[in-house]
Write an enzyme that holds these catalytic residues in place. Structure first.
Site, PDB file in Angstrom:
ATOM      1  N   HIS B  65      21.972   1.988 -10.669  1.00  0.00           N
ATOM      2  CA  HIS B  65      21.296   2.679 -11.491  1.00  0.00           C
ATOM      3  C   HIS B  65      22.319   4.053 -11.847  1.00  0.00           C
ATOM      4  O   HIS B  65      22.586   4.531 -10.738  1.00  0.00           O
ATOM      5  CB  HIS B  65      20.001   2.911 -11.559  1.00  0.00           C
ATOM      6  CG  HIS B  65      19.469   4.063 -10.731  1.00  0.00           C
ATOM      7  ND1 HIS B  65      19.502   5.458 -10.856  1.00  0.00           N
ATOM      8  CD2 HIS B  65      18.993   3.878  -9.265  1.00  0.00           C
ATOM      9  CE1 HIS B  65      18.972   6.120 -10.134  1.00  0.00           C
ATOM     10  NE2 HIS B  65      18.743   5.229  -8.860  1.00  0.00           N
ATOM     11  N   ASP B 175      21.953  10.183  -6.018  1.00  0.00           N
ATOM     12  CA  ASP B 175      21.074   9.182  -6.255  1.00  0.00           C
ATOM     13  C   ASP B 175      21.282   8.778  -7.704  1.00  0.00           C
ATOM     14  O   ASP B 175      20.600   9.403  -8.781  1.00  0.00           O
ATOM     15  CB  ASP B 175      19.639   9.729  -6.287  1.00  0.00           C
ATOM     16  CG  ASP B 175      18.469   8.601  -6.405  1.00  0.00           C
ATOM     17  OD1 ASP B 175      18.833   7.565  -6.916  1.00  0.00           O
ATOM     18  OD2 ASP B 175      17.418   9.182  -6.409  1.00  0.00           O
ATOM     19  N   GLU B 207      16.416   3.769 -14.214  1.00  0.00           N
ATOM     20  CA  GLU B 207      15.490   3.498 -13.068  1.00  0.00           C
ATOM     21  C   GLU B 207      14.321   4.724 -13.015  1.00  0.00           C
ATOM     22  O   GLU B 207      13.490   4.162 -12.432  1.00  0.00           O
ATOM     23  CB  GLU B 207      16.689   3.454 -11.937  1.00  0.00           C
ATOM     24  CG  GLU B 207      16.016   2.967 -10.719  1.00  0.00           C
ATOM     25  CD  GLU B 207      15.407   3.664  -9.805  1.00  0.00           C
ATOM     26  OE1 GLU B 207      14.731   3.305  -8.751  1.00  0.00           O
ATOM     27  OE2 GLU B 207      15.812   5.125  -9.953  1.00  0.00           O
ATOM     28  N   GLU B 208      14.590   5.824 -12.964  1.00  0.00           N
ATOM     29  CA  GLU B 208      14.116   6.978 -12.549  1.00  0.00           C
ATOM     30  C   GLU B 208      12.901   7.148 -13.356  1.00  0.00           C
ATOM     31  O   GLU B 208      11.939   7.822 -13.073  1.00  0.00           O
ATOM     32  CB  GLU B 208      14.974   8.310 -12.532  1.00  0.00           C
ATOM     33  CG  GLU B 208      16.225   8.535 -11.838  1.00  0.00           C
ATOM     34  CD  GLU B 208      15.707   8.498 -10.339  1.00  0.00           C
ATOM     35  OE1 GLU B 208      14.703   8.165 -10.092  1.00  0.00           O
ATOM     36  OE2 GLU B 208      16.855   8.583  -9.636  1.00  0.00           O
ATOM     37  N   ASP B 230      20.965   1.413  -3.749  1.00  0.00           N
ATOM     38  CA  ASP B 230      20.575   2.596  -4.039  1.00  0.00           C
ATOM     39  C   ASP B 230      20.701   3.603  -3.072  1.00  0.00           C
ATOM     40  O   ASP B 230      21.471   3.157  -2.140  1.00  0.00           O
ATOM     41  CB  ASP B 230      19.038   2.318  -4.329  1.00  0.00           C
ATOM     42  CG  ASP B 230      18.436   3.355  -5.589  1.00  0.00           C
ATOM     43  OD1 ASP B 230      19.077   4.303  -5.375  1.00  0.00           O
ATOM     44  OD2 ASP B 230      17.622   2.840  -6.097  1.00  0.00           O
ATOM     45  N   HIS B 314      16.606  13.691  -5.043  1.00  0.00           N
ATOM     46  CA  HIS B 314      16.063  14.410  -6.524  1.00  0.00           C
ATOM     47  C   HIS B 314      16.230  15.998  -6.432  1.00  0.00           C
ATOM     48  O   HIS B 314      15.170  16.679  -6.926  1.00  0.00           O
ATOM     49  CB  HIS B 314      14.730  14.144  -6.489  1.00  0.00           C
ATOM     50  CG  HIS B 314      14.468  12.730  -6.900  1.00  0.00           C
ATOM     51  ND1 HIS B 314      13.421  12.028  -7.683  1.00  0.00           N
ATOM     52  CD2 HIS B 314      15.398  11.583  -6.823  1.00  0.00           C
ATOM     53  CE1 HIS B 314      13.636  11.003  -7.791  1.00  0.00           C
ATOM     54  NE2 HIS B 314      14.843  10.265  -7.444  1.00  0.00           N
TER      55      HIS B 314
END
Lengths: 340, 345
Positions: B65, B175, B207-208, B230, B314
């Site tokens: 992603h 990420d 995706e998030e 990922d 994150h």
């Protein structure tokens, strides 16, 4: 000119006790032009002859140090433990890059992923003693090769224009004071002035104590940066001071009850020159005035401060108009105070 | 391609969930020379048809992603301050006094604040402001703010990357740009190789916020095998050891009831055969990656998952080790190149 100097000074790293990079830059600008000496603590005490020797001996001061961190230990996995140097809210360092030591090694302050946090952890700040800096070291030995204990750590917070007329940078507190005094020294002065660029303000007003002793002024003017909380949701009386309303001159803060005559004088001069000036509407903060005004037999002292949002963070925000108004007020105040 | 360089480039592109266009354009540009066709699907994902399968052989979909977590402007107040909501999981504990870029009419710099800043001591310093309490200070009058910014504009934390010791890389949005880099590198490694399998690559959006790009992209790609790439947790001392892999010790091969066991096994066998370091990541159900959506897109696909160990997920200071990306790319390459009769259709 003021802002060029400010930018250059802000970009140097100098947490308390490690002021050398700023001191060297200031000396580079003083050398061969003004009389100066460096005292045992590292304060730079400069003197500029004016057209006349005034009735009152005037000292202007600013501090060279900034808040930062220091490496206090290394964990087995190579993470650096840090202590806060000066009053830092630990919430403003998490999730940021920092610059470690003179070699400016990049490091990061991370945290376990939010996916692995409990609901309570997610809404509780990480306390200072749980923070660590990752420089990419494989283990303790690897880390110690690059970073010995006692290494200073600085914020990364580049100087940047913000919005219509604001500036955002680390270390504006108190490179602003240093920049104003360096610029002031360049101008024609009616009276002799002593200028002290002090160390260790953020860890207990320590440099200014010996600077004031050595210079032994009658009157002191501290040039500083102070907290502005003029944000939405903050009641007006709790905002302390506001960006865009000129330099802040305080009647009292946590370290000093300021000389009333000098306080009134600052506002009178500002009014006469149609220049903005504001008072602080809360008894908050403190600065080198706290050490200076009780030096020797007592020194009449005033502080002129640039209002700054998010002080003691990598992103202090100030107004250029306020900075210029402060830079205008300070020499005028020194001149009148000299003959009080 | 040097994966470290590639990661820093991709990290420098903006692509908060639902507004991935800048990073999508860059990825499309990089993969184009290796492809038959590159298209942008209706949701904004990049779907690259790298090469077709020979008759009777499967086409494998490689997915990573490209979106990153961030914030979205919800309101501009009468002093010119911005209110924001989160796009994906944002760790609120690190937002105070962060520098941000508001992606308005032009990039607008700002600082995140939560009143009252810095008067707070003791108890208040333990509190983490809710998204609702935060404002972004862009230093503009409300008039100017409204000229530059509109509700719906995305906000990213201004976090330039850095090279740490031991070649480790600190870069925001690793990420899953680290996954994107690994897929791009795998495509490059396979470029000159002879093998019968077909390859498609999906760089998915959103995706998030719930694997939405993979749902649509997986359907459109219509492949029999889907491999999601990922990131997963790399161990740090504040994290539970049993949930983490270790940085530098190779791709984490996913094992889960929702993944295809024979694919997981094949990854392990190939890693051993080709001397590629690897670790296992065992999950008890859905994986919280695009593998979940890809497996059940359309008629369904056999699914595998490789995760690159990453610290500080994150946050704007995510850290990875390029060797893990390179080894992920190598393992993907062997899986496809040596697929042969396996999964023949």
């Amino acid at each position: 000119m003021l802002f060029d100097t400010l930018k250059e000074l802000c970009e140097l790293n100098a947490p308390s006790g490690f002021e050398k990079p700023v001191a060297e830059e200031i000396i580079r600008r003083l050398d061969g032009i003004y009389d100066y000496r460096v005292d045992n603590l590292g304060n730079i005490l400069a003197f500029k002859k004016g057209k006349a020797t005034p009735k009152n001996k005037i000292m202007l001061s600013a501090h060279m140090d900034e808040v930062g961190m220091i490496v206090t230990g290394v964990l087995p996995d190579g993470m650096l433990r840090i202590g806060m140097v000066g009053g830092i809210d630990p919430r403003v360092v998490l999730g940021r890059t920092v610059s470690v030591g003179e070699q400016k090694l990049p490091g990061v302050l991370g945290t376990k992923a939010m996916h692995m946090q409990t609901e309570e952890e997610r809404s509780t700040a990480v306390p200072a003693d749980k923070l660590y800096v990752d420089i990419g070291a494989k283990d303790k030995e690897d880390a110690l090769k690059a970073v010995p204990l006692g290494t200073p750590v600085s914020f990364c917070g580049p100087y940047r224009e913000l919005g219509e007329e604001l500036i955002c940078s680390k270390a504006i507190d108190d490179r602003f004071g240093c920049a104003v005094l360096l610029e002031m020294l360049k101008s024609d002065l009616p009276y002799d002035v002593h200028v002290a660029f002090c160390v260790q303000e953020e860890v207990g007003l320590r440099g200014s104590r010996t600077a004031a002793y050595t210079i032994a002024p009658d009157i002191a003017i501290v040039v500083e940066t102070t907290t502005a909380s003029d944000l939405p949701g903050v009641e007006e009386e709790r905002q302390v001071c506001r960006l865009g309303k000129g330099p802040a001159v305080s009647f009292m803060d946590r370290s000093t009850i300021y000389d009333r005559e000098l306080y009134d004088l600052a506002f009178r001069i500002a009014k006469e020159h149609d220049s903005p000036c504001q008072t602080k509407t809360m008894i908050a903060g403190g600065n080198d005035a706290g050490a200076i005004h009780v030096s020797r037999g007592g020194v009449k002292t005033i502080a002129v401060s640039l209002p700054g949002r998010y002080l003691h963070s990598p992103s202090t925000v100030v107004s250029k108009a306020d900075a210029l108004a402060a830079a205008k007020l300070i020499p005028l105040l020194a001149e009148e105070a000299a003959s009080l | 391609m040097d994966v470290a360089e590639l990661l820093l480039t991709l990290s420098g592109c903006t692509g908060v969930s639902g507004a991935e266009q800048p990073v999508a354009e860059r990825i499309a540009e990089i993969i184009k020379p290796f492809c038959q066709r590159v298209e942008i699907d209706p949701l904004g994902s990049v779907l690259a048809s790298v090469r077709p399968a020979k008759e009777g052989y499967p086409t494998v979909l490689l997915d990573a992603h490209m979106d990153e977590v961030g914030m979205i402007v919800t309101y501009i107040d009468d002093k010119g301050f911005l209110k924001v909501g989160n796009c994906g999981g944002v760790d609120r504990r690190l937002l105070l006094a962060q520098r941000v870029i508001v992606h308005g009419k032009e990039p607008v710099y700002g600082v995140i604040a939560a009143p009252p800043p810095h008067l707070s001591t003791g108890e208040e310093r333990k509190k983490v402001p809710s998204m609702d309490e935060l404002v972004i200070d862009i230093g503009c009058s409300p008039e100017r703010a409204r000229e530059l910014v509109r509700p719906g504009d995305r906000v990213t934390i201004d976090a330039p990357g850095a090279r740490l010791l031991n070649d480790r890389i600190c870069a925001k949005a690793s990420d899953d740009r680290a996954g994107v880099a690994a897929v791009l590198r795998a495509v490059e490694l396979l470029d000159k190789e002879e093998f019968p399998w077909g390859i498609k690559a999906l760089f998915s959006v959103q995706e998030e916020v719930g694997e939405r790009g993979a749902k649509a992209g997986g359907f459109a790609a219509d492949c029999d095998i889907a491999l999601a790439v990922d990131v997963s947790f790399a161990l740090t001392s504040d994290a539970p050891e049993h949930k983490c892999g270790r940085m530098g010790e190779g791709p984490m091969i996913g094992i889960s009831p929702t993944l295809t066991a024979s694919i997981s096994d094949r990854f392990v066998a190939l890693a051993k055969e080709h001397d590629i370091p690897y670790q296992l990541e065992v999950m008890a159900g859905e994986t919280s990656t695009n593998a979940d959506a890809l497996g059940v897109a359309g008629k369904g696909a056999k699914t595998g998952l490789l995760s690159i160990p990453l610290r500080y997920m994150h946050t704007p200071v995510e850290v990875t080790e390029p060797a893990d990306m390179e080894n992920t790319a190598r393992l993907l390459k062997e899986f496809i190149k040596e697929g042969g009769e396996l999964y023949a259709v």
